[in-house]
Design a protein around this motif. Structure first.
Motif, short mmCIF file in Angstrom:
data_model
loop_
_atom_site.label_atom_id
_atom_site.label_comp_id
_atom_site.label_asym_id
_atom_site.label_seq_id
_atom_site.Cartn_x
_atom_site.Cartn_y
_atom_site.Cartn_z
N UNK A 1 -24.12 -13.73 -126.19
CA UNK A 1 -22.70 -13.40 -126.34
C UNK A 1 -22.23 -12.44 -125.25
N UNK A 2 -22.89 -12.52 -124.10
CA UNK A 2 -22.56 -11.66 -122.97
C UNK A 2 -21.53 -12.30 -122.05
N UNK A 3 -21.18 -13.56 -122.32
CA UNK A 3 -20.24 -14.25 -121.45
C UNK A 3 -20.85 -14.70 -120.13
N UNK A 4 -22.18 -14.73 -120.06
CA UNK A 4 -22.86 -15.13 -118.84
C UNK A 4 -22.75 -16.62 -118.60
N UNK A 5 -22.87 -16.99 -117.31
CA UNK A 5 -22.72 -18.41 -116.97
C UNK A 5 -24.05 -19.13 -116.80
N UNK A 6 -25.14 -18.39 -116.76
CA UNK A 6 -26.45 -19.00 -116.52
C UNK A 6 -27.43 -18.57 -117.60
N UNK A 7 -28.19 -19.55 -118.10
CA UNK A 7 -29.21 -19.25 -119.11
C UNK A 7 -30.54 -19.84 -118.66
N UNK A 8 -31.63 -19.22 -119.15
CA UNK A 8 -32.97 -19.55 -118.69
C UNK A 8 -33.95 -19.62 -119.86
N UNK A 9 -35.04 -20.32 -119.63
CA UNK A 9 -36.23 -20.21 -120.45
C UNK A 9 -37.38 -19.79 -119.53
N UNK A 10 -38.08 -18.73 -119.95
CA UNK A 10 -39.27 -18.26 -119.27
C UNK A 10 -40.44 -18.35 -120.24
#
Lengths: 111, 114
Positions: A26-35
């Protein structure tokens, strides 16, 4: 709270099963990842999505399939789980690929 | 290829002593560098980051790091360690030409003696 949240925190399952890990930011970020963090604590990227578009797909078995229904969610589905899949999986997000914020992790144990 | 090396796998310091954790990177362009901390059973928390400008960066929890281009280093320092600093510390570089993926070092485990 503003954060990256992932569920479940712990997942114990038998070999051959299919499981999913959910992630929301819910940070409004445009990129998400899986590590993935292995037993030696080494961290390596698996996937990244930018505005629902797959950007990075490292050499991960086809049994792992990420899905991003919208830019705030990135789920990870794993088919036919193997012993070697046991690890801690971290979801993360960033804005314009900088200052990545991590979730608290999902510890997956395959028995 | 980009890489990050943390030469020390495990460091033990006494509470109140100073700390320096080493990080060396290999990256063709100007690097964006990070230090993260992971407490047992927890996720990774960003301590500090370097993008450009002043080569001495301040972070949270009293940590600082210095970027030295000539040595390809980004060492983390703290003047006085507290018992609560015991954790795993990761140095990372971001590959902007590779979709922004973080490339991590192997991590340094910090133990603090009373």
């Amino acid at each position: 709270d503003t954060a990256v949240s992932q569920t479940p925190k712990y997942l114990v399952t038998q070999m051959g099963n299919d499981k999913s890990i959910k992630c929301e930011q819910n940070l409004g970020h445009d990129t998400m990842y899986w590590y993935k963090q292995d037993s030696k604590k080494f961290l390596k990227i698996m996937f990244s999505y930018n505005n629902k578009e797959l950007i990075i797909n490292e050499t991960v078995p086809n049994r792992f399939s990420p899905k991003s229904p919208d830019k705030a969610h990135l789920n990870l589905h794993i088919n036919s789980l193997e012993l070697g899949d046991s690890a801690v999986y971290f979801c993360a997000s960033s804005q314009e690929s900088l200052a990545v914020t991590f979730g608290s992790g999902t510890r997956l144990t395959v028995v | 290829a980009q890489s990050v090396t943390q030469p020390d796998i495990h460091i033990t310091v006494s509470e109140g002593a100073s700390l320096e954790l080493r990080c060396n990177y290999s990256y063709g362009a100007t690097p964006y560098l990070f230090w993260y901390v992971q407490s047992p059973g927890q996720g990774l928390q960003l301590l500090l980051k370097y993008f450009s400008g002043d080569t001495l960066v301040q972070g949270i929890k009293g940590f600082e790091a210095e970027f030295k281009r000539s040595q390809s280093s980004f060492n983390l320092r703290k003047p006085s360690v507290h018992w609560s600093d015991a954790a795993e510390y990761f140095c990372a570089v971001v590959g902007l030409d590779q979709g922004g993926k973080l490339i991590f070092g192997q991590g340094t485990e910090l133990s603090v003696k009373p």
